[in-house]
Motif scaffolding. Structure first.
Motif, PDB file in Angstrom:
ATOM      1  N   ASN A   1       0.813  -1.211   0.000  1.00 18.96           N
ATOM      2  CA  ASN A   1       0.000   0.000   0.000  1.00 18.96           C
ATOM      3  C   ASN A   1       0.851   1.269   0.000  1.00 18.96           C
ATOM      4  O   ASN A   1       0.478   2.265  -0.613  1.00 18.96           O
ATOM      5  CB  ASN A   1      -0.934   0.011   1.216  1.00 18.96           C
ATOM      6  N   VAL A   2       1.981   1.236   0.708  1.00 17.37           N
ATOM      7  CA  VAL A   2       2.851   2.409   0.706  1.00 17.37           C
ATOM      8  C   VAL A   2       3.314   2.687  -0.722  1.00 17.37           C
ATOM      9  O   VAL A   2       3.249   3.819  -1.218  1.00 17.37           O
ATOM     10  CB  VAL A   2       4.073   2.194   1.632  1.00 17.37           C
ATOM     11  N   ARG A   3       3.720   1.627  -1.417  1.00 14.02           N
ATOM     12  CA  ARG A   3       4.183   1.815  -2.794  1.00 14.02           C
ATOM     13  C   ARG A   3       3.036   2.208  -3.712  1.00 14.02           C
ATOM     14  O   ARG A   3       3.174   3.085  -4.567  1.00 14.02           O
ATOM     15  CB  ARG A   3       4.868   0.546  -3.296  1.00 14.02           C
ATOM     16  N   ALA A   4       1.892   1.559  -3.525  1.00 16.30           N
ATOM     17  CA  ALA A   4       0.747   1.843  -4.396  1.00 16.30           C
ATOM     18  C   ALA A   4       0.280   3.286  -4.210  1.00 16.30           C
ATOM     19  O   ALA A   4      -0.109   3.944  -5.172  1.00 16.30           O
ATOM     20  CB  ALA A   4      -0.382   0.868  -4.100  1.00 16.30           C
ATOM     21  N   SER A   5       0.342   3.779  -2.975  1.00 19.26           N
ATOM     22  CA  SER A   5      -0.173   5.129  -2.734  1.00 19.26           C
ATOM     23  C   SER A   5       0.688   6.186  -3.439  1.00 19.26           C
ATOM     24  O   SER A   5       0.226   7.286  -3.708  1.00 19.26           O
ATOM     25  CB  SER A   5      -0.267   5.396  -1.235  1.00 19.26           C
ATOM     26  N   LEU A   6       1.959   5.847  -3.762  1.00 17.06           N
ATOM     27  CA  LEU A   6       2.791   6.771  -4.533  1.00 17.06           C
ATOM     28  C   LEU A   6       2.181   6.988  -5.909  1.00 17.06           C
ATOM     29  O   LEU A   6       2.045   8.104  -6.387  1.00 17.06           O
ATOM     30  CB  LEU A   6       4.196   6.195  -4.698  1.00 17.06           C
ATOM     31  N   VAL A   7       1.823   5.859  -6.541  1.00 17.54           N
ATOM     32  CA  VAL A   7       1.264   5.925  -7.888  1.00 17.54           C
ATOM     33  C   VAL A   7      -0.082   6.644  -7.872  1.00 17.54           C
ATOM     34  O   VAL A   7      -0.385   7.427  -8.762  1.00 17.54           O
ATOM     35  CB  VAL A   7       1.119   4.493  -8.452  1.00 17.54           C
ATOM     36  N   LEU A   8      -0.866   6.364  -6.813  1.00 22.51           N
ATOM     37  CA  LEU A   8      -2.207   6.939  -6.745  1.00 22.51           C
ATOM     38  C   LEU A   8      -2.153   8.468  -6.715  1.00 22.51           C
ATOM     39  O   LEU A   8      -3.043   9.142  -7.220  1.00 22.51           O
ATOM     40  CB  LEU A   8      -2.962   6.418  -5.523  1.00 22.51           C
ATOM     41  N   GLY A   9      -1.092   9.023  -6.122  1.00 26.39           N
ATOM     42  CA  GLY A   9      -0.932  10.468  -6.075  1.00 26.39           C
ATOM     43  C   GLY A   9      -0.942  11.096  -7.461  1.00 26.39           C
ATOM     44  O   GLY A   9      -1.389  12.229  -7.639  1.00 26.39           O
ATOM     45  N   PHE A  10      -0.481  10.340  -8.445  1.00 30.04           N
ATOM     46  CA  PHE A  10      -0.418  10.848  -9.816  1.00 30.04           C
ATOM     47  C   PHE A  10      -1.794  11.172 -10.379  1.00 30.04           C
ATOM     48  O   PHE A  10      -1.917  11.973 -11.286  1.00 30.04           O
ATOM     49  CB  PHE A  10       0.275   9.825 -10.732  1.00 30.04           C
ATOM     50  N   VAL A  11      -2.826  10.502  -9.877  1.00 31.90           N
ATOM     51  CA  VAL A  11      -4.165  10.797 -10.386  1.00 31.90           C
ATOM     52  C   VAL A  11      -4.933  11.664  -9.391  1.00 31.90           C
ATOM     53  O   VAL A  11      -6.148  11.735  -9.425  1.00 31.90           O
ATOM     54  CB  VAL A  11      -4.950   9.509 -10.729  1.00 31.90           C
ATOM     55  N   GLY A  12      -4.208  12.267  -8.466  1.00 35.45           N
ATOM     56  CA  GLY A  12      -4.852  13.228  -7.567  1.00 35.45           C
ATOM     57  C   GLY A  12      -5.389  12.636  -6.296  1.00 35.45           C
ATOM     58  O   GLY A  12      -6.238  13.212  -5.638  1.00 35.45           O
ATOM     59  N   ALA A  13      -4.890  11.440  -5.926  1.00 33.69           N
ATOM     60  CA  ALA A  13      -5.423  10.797  -4.730  1.00 33.69           C
ATOM     61  C   ALA A  13      -4.521  11.007  -3.516  1.00 33.69           C
ATOM     62  O   ALA A  13      -4.378  10.116  -2.686  1.00 33.69           O
ATOM     63  CB  ALA A  13      -5.657   9.312  -4.990  1.00 33.69           C
TER      64      ALA A  13
END
Lengths: 258, 266
Positions: free
Chosen positions: B209-221
């Protein structure tokens, strides 16, 4: 009192587990069921607490036919029928105490049991049960740290905590060495006499059956082929039950027991 | 001791095997060549792009260290997202995984539908979930948390139900035989057996989840990914490098700690 009236059991795969069993077992009796593996001993014992369900006949415990029981009545029945297994069936990662107190589950509300809120009497009862099988010093040890014989004694304590009227023991010593086997049988016998608990034990060792039983029931191919007091039993009786000559392995002192 | 009767051997494998292996090798190489031509990409592109490499690398260094003070709160926000999402998903996954376990609920009408829903959840990529939730709740941390919950729920439920299906059934029979009901069987015979693995999976999913949340930031999350996306699009490479280094260090630390805990558990 346990009564089998023409009880039969056919497994879904077509195997006949029990064939027209008629038996009457009186309160306080210590019955040993003997027979080769596959003779139906386990099926017979497991019918009494409905771990398997017979497909025909009536099975009466205290004059009630347990074959009609729904799940609620079944749980109530099982609180009164304790069971001991060949592989002890303890939760290995849990402490001895947690395993023993689980004998009270049938008497304890779901929520209370989930949060370990047992009445003081129940905890005291669990401790006394452990004392009776001389293993109270292992109270807070994890069950998998105990030897086989100690685990089986914990299993007996669990059953005692249940305060049952009937104890069923399915090959309780088949995984133990001879001295430990005698110890476990002695405890079962002691409990049977002290609390007047009807006890039904499956064994395949003939010397052990002779030593501890009041009464011996012989099974072969799902049928009761012998039923009588232990005083009438001799080696010839076992040869008749087993349908072959008695070998060394049929005695607990034999080289291999499994 | 005579050497006259030595049999003539063709090596370790028979000629037939050698022929077959060669044929398979040629087919595979041909397949690679075909895909390379079709997609118009080859190893040569790697060489042709070397100037780009050098340009980016030069602009990334030296990192802009003073920017770290801006990055840290975002990093902590990312960790918060991962912690909340993992905890919520772990709690929800307990009943779901129990219902999916065929050894506890042998009736296929119970475990099959639950598994199906979880399979559907797992096939949705996390970035798509984030896009959907950003669409629903707007830009921010909350849609990110929602996306992570759904994403890790599918993962955790599958890992956990497979563990439950591999437990020792004997204690379960014993609890049933002493009159315990289904909930008591679960708390006394199932949970003690799966708890260590369950905690271990929870920690693993936290790492993911820590790694996934990095990517999610790219779409404004929300989280550090948001910052990273922003700095990349402004071509502010020294800042980007600062963020990358901070992410790298924190991921390594988290992986290390959770690995150590998991080693202790099992």
């Amino acid at each position: 009192m346990i009564e089998f009236k023409d009880v039969s059991l056919v497994y879904p795969n077509g195997t006949q587990g029990l064939k027209n069993i008629n038996l009457q077992i009186n309160p306080g009796e210590f019955v040993v069921v003997v027979g080769l593996s596959g003779a139906g001993k386990s099926t017979l014992i497991r019918s009494i607490n409905r771990l398997v369900k017979p497909t025909g006949g009536d099975l009466l415990i205290d004059n009630e036919n347990i074959l009609n029981y729904g799940s609620r009545e079944l749980r109530k029945l099982r609180t009164k029928v304790g069971m001991i297994f060949q592989n002890y069936n303890l939760v290995k990662r849990s402490s001895v105490m947690k395993n023993v107190i689980s004998g009270r589950l049938g008497h304890t509300g779901t929520l209370r049991s989930m949060f370990n809120l047992y009445p003081k009497e129940d905890l005291a009862l669990a401790y006394r049960s452990l004392e009776r099988v001389n293993i109270a010093d292992k109270l807070y040890q994890r069950s998998d740290q105990l030897s086989g014989g100690q685990q089986q004694r914990v299993a007996i304590a669990r059953v005692l905590t249940q305060q049952p009227n009937i104890i069923l023991a399915d090959e309780p010593v088949a995984s133990l060495d001879p001295p430990t086997s005698h110890q476990v049988m002695t405890y079962l016998r002691k409990v049977n006499k002290e609390d007047n608990i009807t006890t039904i034990v499956n064994l395949h060792f003939i010397d052990m059956a002779m030593e501890y039983a009041d009464r011996i029931i012989g099974m072969r191919a799902g049928e009761v082929v012998y039923d009588g007091p232990v005083s009438d039993v001799n080696e010839a009786t076992f040869e008749e039950i087993y349908g072959r000559k008695i070998r060394d392995e049929d005695r607990v002192g034999g080289s291999e027991d499994e | 001791m005579s050497k006259t009767n030595q049999p003539t051997l063709q090596g370790i494998s028979s000629n037939k095997t050698k022929l077959r292996i060669s044929a398979i090798f040629i087919i595979i190489v041909g397949f690679y060549l075909f895909t390379s031509i079709k997609t118009e990409s080859s190893l040569l592109d790697l060489w042709n792009g070397k100037n780009g490499f050098i340009n980016i690398a030069q602009s990334l260094f030296p990192p802009h260290w003073s920017y770290a003070s801006t990055v840290m709160p975002q990093l902590i926000e990312t960790l918060h997202m991962a912690i909340i999402a993992t905890t919520v998903a772990a709690l929800i996954s307990i009943p779901i995984s129990l219902l999916s376990a065929a050894n506890l609920f042998p009736n296929p009408f119970i475990h099959q539908p639950v598994r199906f829903i979880m399979n559907v959840l797992r096939t949705i990529p996390d970035i798509l979930l984030a896009l959907i939730f950003v669409g629903i709740f707007g830009v921010g941390v909350f849609p990110g948390i929602m996306a992570l919950i759904i994403f890790s729920l599918g993962l955790l439920a599958k890992l956990l139900y497979e563990t439950i299906e591999s437990i020792d059934m004997n204690p379960i029979e014993a609890i049933r035989a002493s009159g315990g009901n289904t909930l008591q069987v679960i708390t006394y015979a199932v949970m003690p057996q799966v708890l260590p693995q369950f905690v271990s999976f929870g920690l693993y999913v936290f790492e993911v989840n820590v790694r996934a949340s990095l990517v999610l930031g790219f779409v404004g999350a929300g989280g550090i990914g948001l910052l990273l996306n922003q700095q990349v699009s402004w071509a502010n490479y020294p800042n980007v490098m600062t963020i990358i280094i901070i992410i790298f260090i924190s991921v390594v630390i988290i992986d290390y700690i959770s690995n150590k805990i998991r080693e202790r558990l099992i």
